[in-house]
Design a protein around this motif. Sequence first.
Motif, mmCIF file in Angstrom:
data_model
loop_
_atom_site.group_PDB
_atom_site.id
_atom_site.type_symbol
_atom_site.label_atom_id
_atom_site.label_comp_id
_atom_site.label_asym_id
_atom_site.label_seq_id
_atom_site.Cartn_x
_atom_site.Cartn_y
_atom_site.Cartn_z
ATOM 1 N N LEU A 52 43.632 27.960 28.072
ATOM 2 C CA LEU A 52 42.879 28.620 26.744
ATOM 3 C C LEU A 52 43.085 29.900 26.893
ATOM 4 O O LEU A 52 42.726 30.827 27.618
ATOM 5 C CB LEU A 52 41.318 28.220 26.973
ATOM 6 C CG LEU A 52 40.637 28.700 25.799
ATOM 7 C CD1 LEU A 52 40.922 27.969 24.388
ATOM 8 C CD2 LEU A 52 39.017 28.474 26.007
ATOM 9 N N GLU A 53 43.759 30.376 25.465
ATOM 10 C CA GLU A 53 43.879 31.973 25.461
ATOM 11 C C GLU A 53 42.756 32.779 24.641
ATOM 12 O O GLU A 53 42.617 33.930 24.897
ATOM 13 C CB GLU A 53 45.316 32.048 24.761
ATOM 14 C CG GLU A 53 46.420 31.454 25.571
ATOM 15 C CD GLU A 53 48.014 31.796 25.039
ATOM 16 O OE1 GLU A 53 47.712 31.974 23.691
ATOM 17 O OE2 GLU A 53 48.759 31.858 25.628
ATOM 18 N N ALA A 54 42.364 31.970 23.703
ATOM 19 C CA ALA A 54 41.283 32.796 23.215
ATOM 20 C C ALA A 54 40.301 31.406 22.253
ATOM 21 O O ALA A 54 40.754 30.539 22.353
ATOM 22 C CB ALA A 54 41.845 33.766 22.047
ATOM 23 N N LEU A 55 39.171 32.096 21.953
ATOM 24 C CA LEU A 55 38.258 31.370 21.096
ATOM 25 C C LEU A 55 37.735 32.185 19.853
ATOM 26 O O LEU A 55 37.664 33.346 19.920
ATOM 27 C CB LEU A 55 37.140 30.601 21.769
ATOM 28 C CG LEU A 55 36.319 31.425 22.825
ATOM 29 C CD1 LEU A 55 35.268 32.211 22.116
ATOM 30 C CD2 LEU A 55 35.454 30.737 23.767
ATOM 31 N N GLU A 56 37.684 31.666 18.659
ATOM 32 C CA GLU A 56 37.157 32.148 17.520
ATOM 33 C C GLU A 56 35.971 31.556 17.159
ATOM 34 O O GLU A 56 35.468 30.563 17.350
ATOM 35 C CB GLU A 56 37.972 31.815 16.470
ATOM 36 C CG GLU A 56 39.493 32.525 16.655
ATOM 37 C CD GLU A 56 40.389 32.196 15.513
ATOM 38 O OE1 GLU A 56 39.777 31.723 14.165
ATOM 39 O OE2 GLU A 56 41.520 32.319 15.547
ATOM 40 N N ALA A 57 34.901 32.650 16.635
ATOM 41 C CA ALA A 57 33.399 32.215 16.309
ATOM 42 C C ALA A 57 33.071 32.719 15.025
ATOM 43 O O ALA A 57 33.652 33.794 14.663
ATOM 44 C CB ALA A 57 32.503 32.601 17.544
ATOM 45 N N PHE A 58 32.346 31.786 14.445
ATOM 46 C CA PHE A 58 31.802 32.278 12.961
ATOM 47 C C PHE A 58 30.375 31.863 12.821
ATOM 48 O O PHE A 58 30.278 30.604 13.160
ATOM 49 C CB PHE A 58 32.625 31.802 11.986
ATOM 50 C CG PHE A 58 32.300 32.157 10.452
ATOM 51 C CD1 PHE A 58 32.403 33.436 9.992
ATOM 52 C CD2 PHE A 58 31.800 31.329 9.613
ATOM 53 C CE1 PHE A 58 31.836 33.643 8.728
ATOM 54 C CE2 PHE A 58 31.388 31.794 8.702
ATOM 55 C CZ PHE A 58 31.512 32.950 7.927
ATOM 56 N N ALA A 59 29.604 32.739 12.392
ATOM 57 C CA ALA A 59 28.208 32.238 11.990
ATOM 58 C C ALA A 59 27.406 31.589 13.163
ATOM 59 O O ALA A 59 26.757 30.484 13.043
ATOM 60 C CB ALA A 59 28.158 31.291 10.765
#
Length: 431
Positions: A231-238
């Motif tokens: 896993l290289e990155a994760l994105e988050a929103f709200a």
Amino acid sequence: MGEPMSVVDVHVVGAGMAGLATALDLVDAGARVALHEAAPQAGGRCRSFDDPILGREIDNGGHVVLGANASVFAYLDRIGARERLIGETPAAFPFMDLATDERWAIRPNAGPIPWWIMAPGRRVPGTRPADYAEALNLYFAGERETVARRLDPDGPLYKALWEPLCTAALNTNPREAAAKPLARVLAESFGKGEAAGRPYLARDGLSKAFVDPALTALQARGAAVRFGTPLEALEAFAGRVTRLRFADGEIDCGKTCVVLALPPHALARLLPELPLPLDMSPIVNAHYRLADAARFPGDRRLLGLIGGTAQWLIARGDVVSVTVSAADDLVERPPEAIAALLWRDVAKALGLPPLPVPPYRTVKERRATLRLTPAIEALRCGPLTATQNLFLAGDWTQTGLPPTIEGAIRSGRAASRAILQGHARPENIPR
């Protein structure tokens, strides 16, 4: 990413013991799970591998399970592998002092009342029953107190019992180690009698006991398992994780849950804003192939050593394995120097010649576990995060125990329980 990714309720990242336990709990509850592992194999620091030098399958480290480890045995029952552990029955912890050649064994009795300390043949030579009452000091320790602060370093039991037990259980020198976790270990094991304190070892290796049957069980229950996918990155929103970016592609996870069952240094890269316990302590292991099967006193498979560098020996057939915890002074040495140094202790314990050194393999785990000081203990967190659908698991989280197999499995169950009890529960998981 493959069809299974479109019908996933929970993504579990990390297939060590915590990740495997999390995934098993969730699939048994009816969840659709995808398990992602960066390495080419599962197990993390609890695994076996074929060694071409020894011509044997060996474990990457020496792991001992205690009879008190209820989560371990529930996990093994779930994957049909309980018989793959062998108990040292009745419970006994044999020791040898390499400086004096003296040998003894700690042999707890059945039941919680420790009458074994009244029997000279069951306790450390030269000690009195009253000396063992010192252990009660651990239960009254403050959150910032160390083991050496609560147990007298000049006392008759310190070098012979308290120091080896603390170093093995916490992978931290007792001068630095937090007293509270050691108190919990003693309360759950020796404090409950012989059966709870009984040591168990993997009969045929760690992978065959803990890892391979778990993968078989997960795949039989429909879980998707992927290896070689860091896993290289994760994105988050709200307030929710919405996307996972792996080395081989991205996954939309806005309607699913994510469990990061990763070590702290890996999490620090993914979640730099999260305060994490990052001070780690090394473990060094050495494995030697003997001409004949290793023989320990009483035909036991476990032997503790004091007065040398080697700390614990485990015998499996013609391979004897050495574990040195809190190995800061050893880990930077070259493998051949480590092997020669440890072999001197092994040879003396087994009555073998110190030269030549037999075929060996050394294994260094530079970041084996947390260095469990009071400051690091205070940084351990639970499974919940500020992000609604993101959960944490790992032996480094706050499980009430040091970082062990039992602690890793407990952490996985805590993460799965948080999901199943309603924290960001996917609507597809049956209630």
